[in-house]
Design a protein around this motif. Structure first.
Motif, mmCIF file in Angstrom:
data_model
loop_
_atom_site.group_PDB
_atom_site.id
_atom_site.type_symbol
_atom_site.label_atom_id
_atom_site.label_comp_id
_atom_site.label_asym_id
_atom_site.label_seq_id
_atom_site.Cartn_x
_atom_site.Cartn_y
_atom_site.Cartn_z
ATOM 1 N N LYS A 192 3.324 7.752 -0.191
ATOM 2 C CA LYS A 192 3.895 6.917 -1.254
ATOM 3 C C LYS A 192 5.168 7.490 -1.853
ATOM 4 O O LYS A 192 6.010 6.743 -2.351
ATOM 5 C CB LYS A 192 2.845 6.664 -2.340
ATOM 6 C CG LYS A 192 1.678 5.831 -1.799
ATOM 7 C CD LYS A 192 0.859 5.175 -2.874
ATOM 8 C CE LYS A 192 -0.164 4.224 -2.248
ATOM 9 N NZ LYS A 192 -1.065 3.618 -3.239
ATOM 10 N N THR A 230 -3.806 3.771 -15.480
ATOM 11 C CA THR A 230 -3.839 4.157 -14.074
ATOM 12 C C THR A 230 -4.021 5.670 -14.036
ATOM 13 O O THR A 230 -3.193 6.408 -14.578
ATOM 14 C CB THR A 230 -2.534 3.770 -13.351
ATOM 15 O OG1 THR A 230 -2.380 2.351 -13.387
ATOM 16 C CG2 THR A 230 -2.555 4.241 -11.909
ATOM 17 N N ASP A 253 -6.444 8.348 -1.140
ATOM 18 C CA ASP A 253 -5.771 7.045 -1.136
ATOM 19 C C ASP A 253 -4.351 7.135 -0.594
ATOM 20 O O ASP A 253 -3.860 6.194 0.030
ATOM 21 C CB ASP A 253 -5.717 6.471 -2.565
ATOM 22 C CG ASP A 253 -7.103 6.132 -3.089
ATOM 23 O OD1 ASP A 253 -7.854 5.447 -2.375
ATOM 24 O OD2 ASP A 253 -7.430 6.553 -4.217
ATOM 25 N N SER A 254 -3.689 8.269 -0.843
ATOM 26 C CA SER A 254 -2.278 8.353 -0.459
ATOM 27 C C SER A 254 -1.791 9.790 -0.453
ATOM 28 O O SER A 254 -2.546 10.722 -0.761
ATOM 29 C CB SER A 254 -1.422 7.519 -1.418
ATOM 30 O OG SER A 254 -1.582 7.992 -2.748
ATOM 31 N N LEU A 272 2.854 2.799 -5.309
ATOM 32 C CA LEU A 272 1.774 3.107 -6.241
ATOM 33 C C LEU A 272 1.571 1.936 -7.186
ATOM 34 O O LEU A 272 2.436 1.594 -7.986
ATOM 35 C CB LEU A 272 2.092 4.376 -7.036
ATOM 36 C CG LEU A 272 1.035 4.814 -8.050
ATOM 37 C CD1 LEU A 272 -0.303 5.063 -7.355
ATOM 38 C CD2 LEU A 272 1.481 6.055 -8.798
ATOM 39 N N VAL A 309 -4.203 9.045 -11.901
ATOM 40 C CA VAL A 309 -3.797 9.591 -10.606
ATOM 41 C C VAL A 309 -4.283 11.029 -10.520
ATOM 42 O O VAL A 309 -3.819 11.902 -11.259
ATOM 43 C CB VAL A 309 -2.269 9.542 -10.418
ATOM 44 C CG1 VAL A 309 -1.897 10.002 -9.004
ATOM 45 C CG2 VAL A 309 -1.731 8.143 -10.671
ATOM 46 N N LEU A 352 -7.261 1.759 -12.809
ATOM 47 C CA LEU A 352 -7.104 2.059 -11.390
ATOM 48 C C LEU A 352 -7.154 3.561 -11.200
ATOM 49 O O LEU A 352 -6.585 4.319 -11.996
ATOM 50 C CB LEU A 352 -5.771 1.511 -10.855
ATOM 51 C CG LEU A 352 -5.664 -0.004 -10.657
ATOM 52 C CD1 LEU A 352 -4.260 -0.391 -10.223
ATOM 53 C CD2 LEU A 352 -6.688 -0.487 -9.636
ATOM 54 N N LYS A 383 0.825 -1.203 0.000
ATOM 55 C CA LYS A 383 0.000 0.000 0.000
ATOM 56 C C LYS A 383 0.861 1.256 0.000
ATOM 57 O O LYS A 383 0.396 2.339 -0.368
ATOM 58 C CB LYS A 383 -0.919 0.003 1.236
ATOM 59 C CG LYS A 383 -2.030 1.053 1.177
ATOM 60 C CD LYS A 383 -2.955 0.840 -0.006
ATOM 61 C CE LYS A 383 -4.030 1.913 -0.086
ATOM 62 N NZ LYS A 383 -4.874 1.749 -1.276
ATOM 63 N N GLU A 387 -6.345 6.580 -8.425
ATOM 64 C CA GLU A 387 -5.636 6.923 -7.180
ATOM 65 C C GLU A 387 -5.816 8.412 -6.904
ATOM 66 O O GLU A 387 -5.522 9.250 -7.762
ATOM 67 C CB GLU A 387 -4.152 6.603 -7.316
ATOM 68 C CG GLU A 387 -3.311 6.953 -6.104
ATOM 69 C CD GLU A 387 -3.109 5.772 -5.169
ATOM 70 O OE1 GLU A 387 -2.504 5.961 -4.108
ATOM 71 O OE2 GLU A 387 -3.572 4.657 -5.516
ATOM 72 N N THR A 388 -6.352 8.744 -5.723
ATOM 73 C CA THR A 388 -6.444 10.153 -5.318
ATOM 74 C C THR A 388 -5.277 10.431 -4.367
ATOM 75 O O THR A 388 -5.228 9.902 -3.269
ATOM 76 C CB THR A 388 -7.785 10.443 -4.629
ATOM 77 O OG1 THR A 388 -7.970 9.535 -3.537
ATOM 78 C CG2 THR A 388 -8.929 10.306 -5.602
ATOM 79 N N MET A 389 -4.367 11.269 -4.815
ATOM 80 C CA MET A 389 -3.113 11.489 -4.101
ATOM 81 C C MET A 389 -2.991 12.957 -3.671
ATOM 82 O O MET A 389 -3.056 13.861 -4.503
ATOM 83 C CB MET A 389 -1.941 11.089 -4.998
ATOM 84 C CG MET A 389 -0.590 11.110 -4.327
ATOM 85 S SD MET A 389 0.720 10.468 -5.435
ATOM 86 C CE MET A 389 0.306 8.729 -5.476
#
Length: 359
Positions: free
Chosen positions: A335, A158, A307-308, A150, A160, A278, A147, A280-282
């Motif tokens: 990350k 993907t 998410d990160s 990434l 982001v 995928l 986790k 990903e909310t960063m």
């Protein structure tokens, strides 16, 4: 070197080479053998002090060789932690960006322990390190060590979404991620979704050229969701591996920002096949902002489930202790660490490595 020897070395006319010391001792022995040596012995016009007097003046006494050997080998005295030390400890932890809650919690645990067992100051660092590592335990237990890396989609793009207030290093972080994935052989597309800030669009255009990646942009003031839609369509048609989406950072107007981010997510979910991408909310946070970063993380997490985190400006004076607070309170993994201004200055986050750097 023992304390005894250190003191002797501070005495000026004993701190000479061995030959001079031997000569001095020989002269002192001769003077001591005369009938009235204590009265007539002189040194630069004054009476010479005997070795015993020198030692007495420094509150030291001659000891047998066996005892001196024991002194040389005796370790430094360990200092027991007292209750009065805990207030200072708590203050120092708060200053180090750990935050009030985390610092108070750790000190309270130590306060309870010293009621029943003795704790020494040299044990504190290990205890604190173990305690801070435990802040990541729940993330590791529930989501696994992967986790903190990434994950990229194997079948589709993907996507982001990069979030954060203006000034924390969002644009630079996007450039670093683009550079990283490009070097890994990935096909990268950048979506200039912050259409309300002309400077962001100009910067992304420059970074896209430098990193050799592609950019989707629309006229200033366009809807962010429209830019993202265009980017998703291009990603599907031309088989991009990674889509990096810049977003606005107007946290002062939560309602508008929430609506905007919600629309962006809807566009992504509607136009990509389920199970073949995928998202990903960063969140990008400035490590030098201390506990203000925790407040930002809480606010963005309410608006858009995060998410990160990317932690920027880690090359500065801050040790970024706020990461432990975020892990402890929000259960969010970091990350990446931004460690400089160059495109290459991006490190993957490691719990153990970060904790060692913190200490």
């Amino acid at each position: 070197m023992s304390f005894f020897k250190k003191i002797l070395n501070k005495i000026p006319f004993l701190n000479k080479d061995k030959e001079n010391k031997a000569e001095l001792e020989e002269e002192m022995v001769k003077d001591a053998g005369s009938a009235d040596s204590s009265e007539k012995s002189v040194f630069f016009g004054e009476r010479k002090p005997t070795l015993e007097e020198i030692l007495a003046e420094h509150e030291l006494k001659s000891v047998p060789q066996t005892q001196q050997a024991i002194l040389d080998e005796k370790p430094d005295e360990r200092i027991k932690l007292e209750k009065r030390d805990l207030e200072t400890l708590e203050e120092e932890l708060i200053r180090s960006d750990l935050g009030v809650n985390l610092a108070m919690d750790f000190v309270e645990k130590i306060r309870e322990q010293i009621k029943s067992v003795e704790i020494y100051r040299d044990e504190l660092q290990k205890k604190l390190q173990d305690y801070l590592l435990s802040a990541f335990d729940e993330i590791l237990r529930e989501q696994g060590s992967e986790k903190f890396a990434l994950e990229l989609s194997k079948e589709g793009p993907t996507v982001v979404m990069i979030l954060g207030v203006n000034g924390v290093g969002k644009t630079t972080s996007i450039a670093k991620l683009a550079h990283k994935f490009k070097n890994e052989g990935k096909k990268v597309l950048i979506a200039a979704g912050d259409t309300f800030r002309a400077a962001a669009e100009d910067q992304l255009r420059t970074w896209a050229e430098r990193t050799g990646t592609d950019l989707i942009e629309m006229p200033h003031g366009s809807k962010s969701s429209a830019v993202v839609y265009k980017a998703i369509e291009k990603a599907k048609e031309e088989s991009y591996d990674v889509v990096l989406v810049d977003t606005a950072g107007r946290l002062h107007n939560k309602k508008n920002l929430m609506e905007e981010l919600s629309k962006i997510k809807q566009v992504i979910e509607k136009n990509l096949e389920e199970g073949k991408y995928l998202l990903e909310t960063m969140l990008v946070l400035d490590s030098s902002m201390g506990q203000n970063s925790l407040s930002q993380a809480e606010a963005f997490n309410e608006i858009c489930d995060l998410d990160s985190i990317i932690l920027t400006k880690f090359d500065g004076s801050s040790k970024a202790g706020v990461v432990f607070s975020i892990a402890h309170k929000l259960k969010l993994p970091v990350k990446f660490l931004g460690t400089g201004e160059k495109m290459e200055d991006l490190e993957s986050f490691s719990v153990e490595s970060f904790t060692r750097k913190y200490f």
